[in-house]
Write an enzyme that holds these catalytic residues in place. Structure first.
Site, PDB file in Angstrom:
ATOM      1  N   SER A 453      77.089   7.354  90.629  1.00 34.79           N
ATOM      2  CA  SER A 453      77.691   8.629  90.196  1.00 34.79           C
ATOM      3  C   SER A 453      78.832   8.400  89.214  1.00 34.79           C
ATOM      4  O   SER A 453      78.986   9.128  88.230  1.00 34.79           O
ATOM      5  CB  SER A 453      78.190   9.416  91.416  1.00 34.79           C
ATOM      6  OG  SER A 453      77.099   9.824  92.214  1.00 34.79           O
ATOM      7  N   SER A 576      67.243   7.817  90.853  1.00 34.96           N
ATOM      8  CA  SER A 576      68.710   7.927  90.955  1.00 34.96           C
ATOM      9  C   SER A 576      69.138   9.389  90.958  1.00 34.96           C
ATOM     10  O   SER A 576      70.069   9.768  91.683  1.00 34.96           O
ATOM     11  CB  SER A 576      69.384   7.174  89.806  1.00 34.96           C
ATOM     12  OG  SER A 576      68.832   7.538  88.564  1.00 34.96           O
ATOM     13  N   ASN A 579      68.534  10.659  94.563  1.00 35.00           N
ATOM     14  CA  ASN A 579      69.113   9.972  95.718  1.00 35.00           C
ATOM     15  C   ASN A 579      70.523   9.420  95.552  1.00 35.00           C
ATOM     16  O   ASN A 579      71.205   9.189  96.551  1.00 35.00           O
ATOM     17  CB  ASN A 579      68.200   8.815  96.129  1.00 35.00           C
ATOM     18  CG  ASN A 579      66.809   9.285  96.492  1.00 35.00           C
ATOM     19  OD1 ASN A 579      66.663  10.159  97.332  1.00 35.00           O
ATOM     20  ND2 ASN A 579      65.800   8.727  95.860  1.00 35.00           N
ATOM     21  N   TYR A 580      70.967   9.183  94.333  1.00 35.25           N
ATOM     22  CA  TYR A 580      72.253   8.480  94.154  1.00 35.25           C
ATOM     23  C   TYR A 580      73.276   9.223  93.298  1.00 35.25           C
ATOM     24  O   TYR A 580      74.443   8.866  93.316  1.00 35.25           O
ATOM     25  CB  TYR A 580      72.008   7.094  93.532  1.00 35.25           C
ATOM     26  CG  TYR A 580      71.240   6.174  94.432  1.00 35.25           C
ATOM     27  CD1 TYR A 580      71.836   5.596  95.549  1.00 35.25           C
ATOM     28  CD2 TYR A 580      69.903   5.881  94.185  1.00 35.25           C
ATOM     29  CE1 TYR A 580      71.125   4.757  96.395  1.00 35.25           C
ATOM     30  CE2 TYR A 580      69.181   5.039  95.024  1.00 35.25           C
ATOM     31  CZ  TYR A 580      69.803   4.486  96.124  1.00 35.25           C
ATOM     32  OH  TYR A 580      69.093   3.663  96.955  1.00 35.25           O
ATOM     33  N   LEU A 581      72.845  10.217  92.539  1.00 31.84           N
ATOM     34  CA  LEU A 581      73.765  10.894  91.625  1.00 31.84           C
ATOM     35  C   LEU A 581      74.224  12.222  92.209  1.00 31.84           C
ATOM     36  O   LEU A 581      73.396  13.084  92.544  1.00 31.84           O
ATOM     37  CB  LEU A 581      73.085  11.135  90.272  1.00 31.84           C
ATOM     38  CG  LEU A 581      72.666   9.873  89.519  1.00 31.84           C
ATOM     39  CD1 LEU A 581      71.940  10.244  88.231  1.00 31.84           C
ATOM     40  CD2 LEU A 581      73.869   8.989  89.219  1.00 31.84           C
TER      41      LEU A 581
END
Length: 622
Positions: A453, A576, A579-581
């Site tokens: 992020s 991403s 799931n990650y941002l």
């Protein structure tokens, strides 16, 4: 929802974005998810002729971010659902479709025949060329046989599944060639199933369930070169399944003649049903849809935890740097591993059994996965990582590290050989216990979310030109997202249709350039005529000039598209993003730069991240 309700949401959308195209998207998300009978056709338009089925309308989005928060670990107060949908019973193949052994047709028992069909359906797949896959299948195939069949079928090489394979291929073609009426009947049948089993009532809200169909029996494939590939995934029965529902709710009915393994009323968990699959012994769950309240709350907590890390990251980095000099080897190893997890966004890595795929994370690195070079390609103290990461995707990276890290790695590798653990005094559990002491809720995984992020935020700040066109801003966004995907090693193989797609795009670009050349010549002639001509000729020249500008804008858009597609052909941007941002970064960027949100998030993602659309304004910072 009445007209007044829809109007309120629309006004909210205008306040959020002040942009008509985005406003339409928000109307699409907030109101039609509950009541609309028309789906959005072209982006930003409601003129599609295709109606939305009652099943697609489904549940009304819960604005959980406006509700009072629970702090007691309770996930729900009331929960009612219909349970899972089981795979249909096996239907035997016609008698003229036979299995052959040693060149002779052999009639199989029902259980053995079903196992044979699993392999026959995959006969044209690459898996069937792999020895491990074939060995595992044949071992399980023999387990399904009667004693008489076992006496006959002893050599996999003498088995012939071709006739069965041909039958299933023909059935597949029949389904593809089904009439419009047959396809509609099938669609209605599926929708009726979704309507009955695809939703639950939780705390008075109707919520969509994610995966209510139990996986049918078949052959296990696994990811990468999995040592269990080819084993038979057996049929799931009600006696395998635990049900979770509210105490006061109606307990779902199992199939006739069967009983559930157990019925629980545990409101501290979010699953509706669970079972243990037979190949890897993993617990599987039926959960709510990603757009549900519980999933949204979980995502929000995940990103807020990553934001809390930002406040203490400098202290944590200073601590692990200081620990590189520790007298205790376990502390040094922990500190160096944390440095790599932080700097390279490496997964922590979990210990695996011998029968699991050999994939590696930071804590499970072995000596053969790391090479040390005091100098390489003009850089000093270089560590070369080369190991199979998640899903057996290769992780290769040449990293220049600080001198003390390099010296420590030399120390860790002393008197070790290939196969030995690099961090022999560390595992994921020990690392996470240490991290929880540094910050409440901190695990190695949080570093990955945080760095992903943080990278997106900084890259968007760096690459976005406020005066650029929307296509140019989208290219900047995808480049920022690509930086995250590279950091997280989200690779993919070049899509099969990529080359053809690029050729088509190049043809469009060529045609557009030809059109611009023709238009420029015409414009040149019309300008000449307009200087000495009538008002009509001047109007024609102006029109042609505007047409030329439009063509040039279209060409620029196509060229940006070409660049974007080519740059991202081996990078998976979606992983991403999902799931990650922190989605609020993307929402804020859209609001700030006038980019329609549907250009960044597809419809499913917009529903999943509805909370972010409402929470973040243009000034939000991760």
């Amino acid at each position: 929802m009445n007209r007044m309700g829809m109007g309120a949401h629309s006004l909210a959308a205008v306040r959020l974005f002040g942009n008509r195209s985005v406003c339409l998207v928000l109307r699409e998300q907030v109101a039609p998810l509950a009541t609309a009978s028309v789906t959005v056709g072209r982006k930003g338009s409601k003129n599609s002729r295709r109606g939305k089925s009652s099943v697609q309308q489904g549940a009304i989005p819960v604005r959980w971010w406006e509700e009072e928060k629970r702090e007691d670990g309770v996930k729900w107060s009331t929960l009612e659902h219909k349970g899972p949908v089981f795979a249909p019973p096996y239907e035997r193949v016609p008698r003229n479709v036979r299995f052959y052994y040693d060149g002779k047709p052999l009639e199989l028992s029902e259980e053995t025949e079903e196992a044979a069909t699993f392999y026959a359906k995959m006969l044209n797949h690459d898996y069937c060329t792999k020895d491990v896959f074939n060995t595992n299948f044949f071992k399980d195939f023999r387990k399904s046989m009667t004693s008489k069949e076992k006496e006959i079928i002893k050599d996999f090489r003498k088995c012939n599944f071709q006739e069965m394979h041909n039958y299933f291929q023909a059935e597949s073609e029949k389904r593809k060639a089904a009439t419009k009426e047959e396809k509609l009947a099938k669609k209605n049948e599926n929708e009726a199933l979704v309507k009955e089993y695809g939703f639950c009532m939780i705390d008075g809200h109707k919520e969509k369930i994610g995966n209510f169909r139990l996986e049918p029996p078949g052959l296990f494939r696994g990811r990468g070169e999995h040592p269990k590939m080819g084993m038979i995934k057996r049929r799931i029965q009600a006696s395998d399944v635990s049900i979770n529902c509210g105490k006061e709710s109606h307990v779902p009915s199992p199939p006739p003649g069967q009983r559930w393994k157990e019925v629980r009323h545990d409101n501290t968990v979010t699953w509706l049903a669970s079972w243990i699959e037979n190949v890897q012994g993993q617990v599987k769950y039926i959960m709510l849809n990603p757009s549900s309240k519980l999933k949204g709350e979980k995502d929000h907590i995940k990103y807020e935890t990553a934001r809390r890390l930002d406040k203490v990251i400098d202290k944590i980095r200073a601590t692990y740097r200081d620990e590189w000099k520790s007298k205790e080897m376990r502390v040094r190893q922990r500190a160096v591993a944390l440095y790599f997890i932080d700097k390279l966004a490496l997964r922590a890595g979990n210990e695996k059994d011998e029968d699991q795929a050999d994939t590696v994370g930071c804590c499970s690195l072995r000596v053969e996965h790391v090479q040390l070079h005091k100098e390489l390609n003009g850089k000093e103290n270089v560590v070369v990582f080369d190991f199979p990461g998640k899903d057996s995707i290769r992780y290769y990276n040449e990293v220049e590290v600080e001198k003390r890290v390099f010296k420590n790695l030399e120390l860790f590798m002393e008197h070790k050989k290939d196969g030995d653990d690099l961090f022999d005094r560390l595992n994921t559990q020990v690392l996470n216990e240490h991290l929880k002491e540094l910050m409440d809720g901190l695990t190695a995984k949080v570093f990955r979310t945080y760095n992903a992020s943080k990278t997106l935020q900084s890259q968007l700040d760096l690459l976005t030109d406020p005066s650029a066109t929307v296509p140019e801003k989208l290219l900047a966004y995808n480049r920022a997202n690509r930086a995250v995907a590279i950091l997280c090693n989200h690779q993919r193989s070049v899509p099969k249709g990529h080359q053809k797609s690029m050729e088509n795009l190049k043809e469009k670009i060529k045609a557009k350039r030809d059109a611009i050349d023709d238009c420029e010549a015409e414009y040149h002639d019309l300008k000449k005529a307009a200087k000495r001509g009538s008002v009509k000729e001047k109007v024609l020249a102006d029109k042609k000039g505007k047409q030329l500008e439009r063509l040039k804008e279209q060409l620029k858009k196509l060229e940006l598209q070409e660049t974007d597609r080519d740059e991202n052909k081996t990078i998976a941007l979606g992983t991403s993003k999902l799931n990650y941002l922190d989605p609020r970064i993307s929402v804020a960027w859209c609001k700030k730069h006038g980019v329609p949100i549907e250009k960044i998030f597809n419809k499913t993602q917009r529903t999943k991240f509805l909370w972010a659309v409402h929470m973040a304004d243009e000034n939000y910072r991760f």
